[in-house]
Design an enzyme around this catalytic site. Structure first.
Site, short mmCIF file in Angstrom:
data_model
loop_
_atom_site.label_atom_id
_atom_site.label_comp_id
_atom_site.label_asym_id
_atom_site.label_seq_id
_atom_site.Cartn_x
_atom_site.Cartn_y
_atom_site.Cartn_z
N VAL A 1 0.83 -1.20 0.00
CA VAL A 1 0.00 0.00 0.00
C VAL A 1 0.87 1.26 0.00
O VAL A 1 0.70 2.14 -0.84
CB VAL A 1 -0.96 -0.03 1.21
CG1 VAL A 1 -1.71 1.28 1.35
CG2 VAL A 1 -1.94 -1.18 1.06
N PHE B 1 -7.85 0.55 -1.91
CA PHE B 1 -8.62 -0.53 -2.54
C PHE B 1 -7.82 -1.28 -3.60
O PHE B 1 -8.39 -1.98 -4.43
CB PHE B 1 -9.92 0.03 -3.15
CG PHE B 1 -10.80 0.69 -2.13
CD1 PHE B 1 -11.59 -0.08 -1.28
CD2 PHE B 1 -10.82 2.07 -1.99
CE1 PHE B 1 -12.38 0.51 -0.31
CE2 PHE B 1 -11.62 2.67 -1.03
CZ PHE B 1 -12.40 1.90 -0.18
N PHE C 1 -15.73 -11.63 -9.51
CA PHE C 1 -15.69 -12.33 -8.22
C PHE C 1 -16.77 -13.41 -8.11
O PHE C 1 -17.34 -13.63 -7.05
CB PHE C 1 -15.74 -11.34 -7.05
CG PHE C 1 -14.39 -10.76 -6.79
CD1 PHE C 1 -13.81 -9.88 -7.69
CD2 PHE C 1 -13.65 -11.15 -5.67
CE1 PHE C 1 -12.53 -9.40 -7.49
CE2 PHE C 1 -12.37 -10.66 -5.47
CZ PHE C 1 -11.82 -9.80 -6.38
N ALA D 1 -15.64 -19.71 -8.49
CA ALA D 1 -15.51 -20.65 -7.37
C ALA D 1 -14.17 -21.36 -7.48
O ALA D 1 -13.65 -21.54 -8.58
CB ALA D 1 -16.64 -21.66 -7.41
N GLY D 2 -13.61 -21.75 -6.36
CA GLY D 2 -12.32 -22.44 -6.39
C GLY D 2 -12.02 -23.01 -5.03
O GLY D 2 -12.95 -23.43 -4.31
N GLY E 1 -7.43 -16.30 -0.44
CA GLY E 1 -6.31 -16.17 0.49
C GLY E 1 -5.82 -14.74 0.44
O GLY E 1 -6.57 -13.82 0.12
N CYS F 1 -5.48 -9.83 2.85
CA CYS F 1 -6.61 -8.93 3.14
C CYS F 1 -7.91 -9.63 3.51
O CYS F 1 -8.40 -9.46 4.62
CB CYS F 1 -6.82 -8.02 1.94
SG CYS F 1 -5.31 -7.20 1.46
C1 UGA Z 1 -8.22 -7.48 -2.14
C2 UGA Z 1 -9.26 -6.55 -2.80
O1 UGA Z 1 -9.63 -7.08 -4.10
C3 UGA Z 1 -8.72 -5.13 -2.96
O2 UGA Z 1 -9.74 -4.28 -3.47
C4 UGA Z 1 -8.27 -4.63 -1.59
O3 UGA Z 1 -7.72 -3.32 -1.64
C5 UGA Z 1 -7.19 -5.57 -1.05
O4 UGA Z 1 -7.78 -6.88 -0.92
C6 UGA Z 1 -6.73 -5.03 0.29
O5 UGA Z 1 -7.54 -4.92 1.21
O6 UGA Z 1 -5.58 -4.61 0.39
P1 UGA Z 1 -6.13 -8.89 -3.06
O7 UGA Z 1 -6.19 -9.62 -1.77
O8 UGA Z 1 -4.82 -8.38 -3.53
O9 UGA Z 1 -7.13 -7.61 -3.04
O10 UGA Z 1 -6.62 -9.88 -4.20
P2 UGA Z 1 -7.98 -10.28 -4.94
O11 UGA Z 1 -7.74 -10.18 -6.38
O12 UGA Z 1 -9.14 -9.57 -4.40
O13 UGA Z 1 -8.07 -11.83 -4.57
C7 UGA Z 1 -8.21 -12.29 -3.24
C8 UGA Z 1 -8.47 -13.78 -3.23
O14 UGA Z 1 -9.76 -14.09 -3.76
C9 UGA Z 1 -7.49 -14.61 -4.08
O15 UGA Z 1 -7.08 -15.75 -3.34
C10 UGA Z 1 -8.28 -15.02 -5.30
O16 UGA Z 1 -7.86 -16.25 -5.85
C11 UGA Z 1 -9.67 -15.15 -4.70
N1 UGA Z 1 -10.77 -15.01 -5.68
C12 UGA Z 1 -10.99 -13.83 -6.31
C13 UGA Z 1 -11.59 -16.09 -5.95
O17 UGA Z 1 -11.41 -17.20 -5.37
N2 UGA Z 1 -12.61 -15.96 -6.83
C14 UGA Z 1 -12.86 -14.80 -7.48
O18 UGA Z 1 -13.83 -14.74 -8.27
C15 UGA Z 1 -12.02 -13.71 -7.21
#
Ligand code: UGA
Length: 431
Positions: free
Chosen positions: A11, A151, A248, A251-252, A256, A259
């Site tokens: 960040v 974000f 979003f 499913a998987g 992780g 955040c």
């Molecule tokens: C997340 C938020 O998306 C950001 O907006 C936020 O600023 C950030 O946390 C934070 O609080 O700092 P991040 O953790 O980097 O970002 O990654 P994401 O892309 O959101 O993915 C998080 C997890 O969700 C991953 O493990 C991903 O594989 C999983 N995911 C995401 C799914 O299993 N399915 C989806 O459809 C999308």
């Protein structure tokens, strides 16, 4: 204006580089980690993040951003100071504010009166009020605190910041609002001005809503498997409704990262400690914990014993595009397989060095996917990196001793895998 940033993690560093990039303000970043600051001064990013190296090099060369471990130097003539240090999870799920308080103490000591302190770290509702009281109790000077949650997502952090979908300013005065609007000059994003507590809540509510969306899809996927529906078709059908949205819905094996797991627990803790139970978030957490072990539980149905069996884990990071392993589903799965004495070979394009810090020589790290697969009797796909998604059924067939693929990210075509004779399991999908 002169802008200081405390903390050069994802960040802080990305925020600093992007504010510098706009060209209106001078940025100085400070961190207690000497190695990190030395690297940054040499234009080397300590984190793996798309476009960051390029931005860093350009802004350091232009002199618009500097890095120092000297807090006094960073804070003494700054007009605005961002706090972007970690708020790790305590064992009870609450957020640990120790690092924020340390920075606040130094700001009180070194900064000039009237300097605006902006909290970017994700903090429980009420923390900005608490830190303002704390910082003002530590000196004769007067400081105002504002909330400006972040974000950005890892892997798209620069773009998420430069082209932010929204900038949230939680302020209690016109002066704080004006200063922050000045900071974000050049950013072409909608600005939402709220009070501090609402800004703090927007951050948690947004992250937890996304986590909830993923857990909801995991839950529906599990039901799809039972009733013979296909989660991908279901998600596609849902996505055309713009009240639901297309993002979003994948499913998987669960979410992780640094955040969602932390922020869901923190909001759950906050609500409990205020005498209210957030049942939705509790469910999201429980579903995600169970989902993380979905693949090995499925493999347990096919495999009597993992003792001495060569197994392969493809993808270690919590998502593609990052080397971050925090709360990655791969970790609990590898632990599960270690406990069962499997011979575990792993591959990840960027996450291996971080994994070595966790498992050292308990597992085998292969630089080549085919080496990892060769002779194995089960393959677990944990992260959908492109080179993993691009694998053909032939690669599994040619290399594995017994072609059994447990795919936690739905990377391959079900019919193709089954028709070629692979024992294939993926999440919520039917033939
Ligand atoms: C997340 C938020 O998306 C950001 O907006 C936020 O600023 C950030 O946390 C934070 O609080 O700092 P991040 O953790 O980097 O970002 O990654 P994401 O892309 O959101 O993915 C998080 C997890 O969700 C991953 O493990 C991903 O594989 C999983 N995911 C995401 C799914 O299993 N399915 C989806 O459809 C999308």
């Amino acid at each position: 204006m002169k802008v200081a940033i405390a903390g050069t993690g994802y960040v802080g560093l990305v925020t600093g580089v992007c504010i510098a990039h706009m060209g209106y303000h001078d940025v100085v970043c400070t961190d207690i980690n000497k190695d990190r600051i030395e690297k940054l001064n040499n234009k080397i990013s300590p984190i793996y993040e798309k476009d960051l190296d390029e931005f860093l090099e350009r802004e350091v060369d232009r002199g618009s951003i500097t890095f120092t471990t000297d807090e006094k130097k960073a804070y003494e003539d700054s007009d605005v100071i961002f706090i972007a240090v970690g708020t790790p999870e305590r064992t009870d799920g609450s957020a640990n504010l120790e690092y924020i308080k340390k920075v606040a103490k130094s700001i009180a000591k070194y900064s000039k009166s009237g300097c605006l302190v902006v909290i970017k770290s994700t903090v429980p509702v009420g923390t900005n009020d608490e830190i303002e009281k704390y910082i003002n109790s530590k000196s004769e000077k007067i400081f105002e605190v504002a909330s400006n949650p972040e974000f950005l997502a890892q892997g798209t952090a620069i773009d998420d910041t430069i082209n932010a979908r929204r900038i949230v300013l939680g302020v209690e005065s016109e002066d704080a609002k004006n200063k922050l609007e000045e900071i974000y000059k050049g950013f072409n994003s909608p600005i939402i001005v709220t009070n501090r507590r609402s800004a703090e809540m927007i951050k948690y509510a947004s992250n937890d809503f996304l986590a909830l969306k993923i857990s909801y899809m995991s839950d529906i996927a599990n039901l799809c498997e039972i009733v013979g529906a296909d989660i991908e078709e279901v998600a596609l059908g849902m996505s055309y409704d713009d009240r639901i949205g297309a993002k979003f819905l994948r499913a998987g094996i669960g979410y992780g990262g640094s955040c969602f797991p932390k922020d869901t627990k923190a909001l759950h803790w906050l609500s409990n400690s205020n005498g209210y139970e957030l049942k939705t978030i509790k469910a999201a957490i429980e579903i995600n914990e169970a989902q993380k072990l979905k693949l090995v539980r499925e493999a347990d149905k096919d495999i009597d014993s993992f003792e001495g069996m060569k197994v392969c884990v493809l993808g270690l990071t919590y998502k593609p595009g990052t080397d971050d392993l925090r709360e990655a589903p791969s970790i609990v799965n590898i632990k599960y397989l270690i406990e069962r004495n499997a011979e575990i070979h792993v591959y990840d394009p960027v996450g291996m060095n971080n994994m070595k810090k966790i498992f050292s020589d308990k597992i085998i790290y292969d630089d080549d996917i085919e080496d990892a697969l060769r002779g194995s009797e089960a393959c677990f796909v944990m992260t959908e990196w492109k080179e993993i998604r691009d694998l053909t059924p032939e690669i599994f067939l040619e290399n594995m001793r017994v072609p059994r693929v447990y795919d936690g990210r739905n990377c391959y075509d079900v019919d193709e895998m089954l028709d070629k004779g692979i024992k294939y399991y993926s999440i919520g999908r039917t033939r």
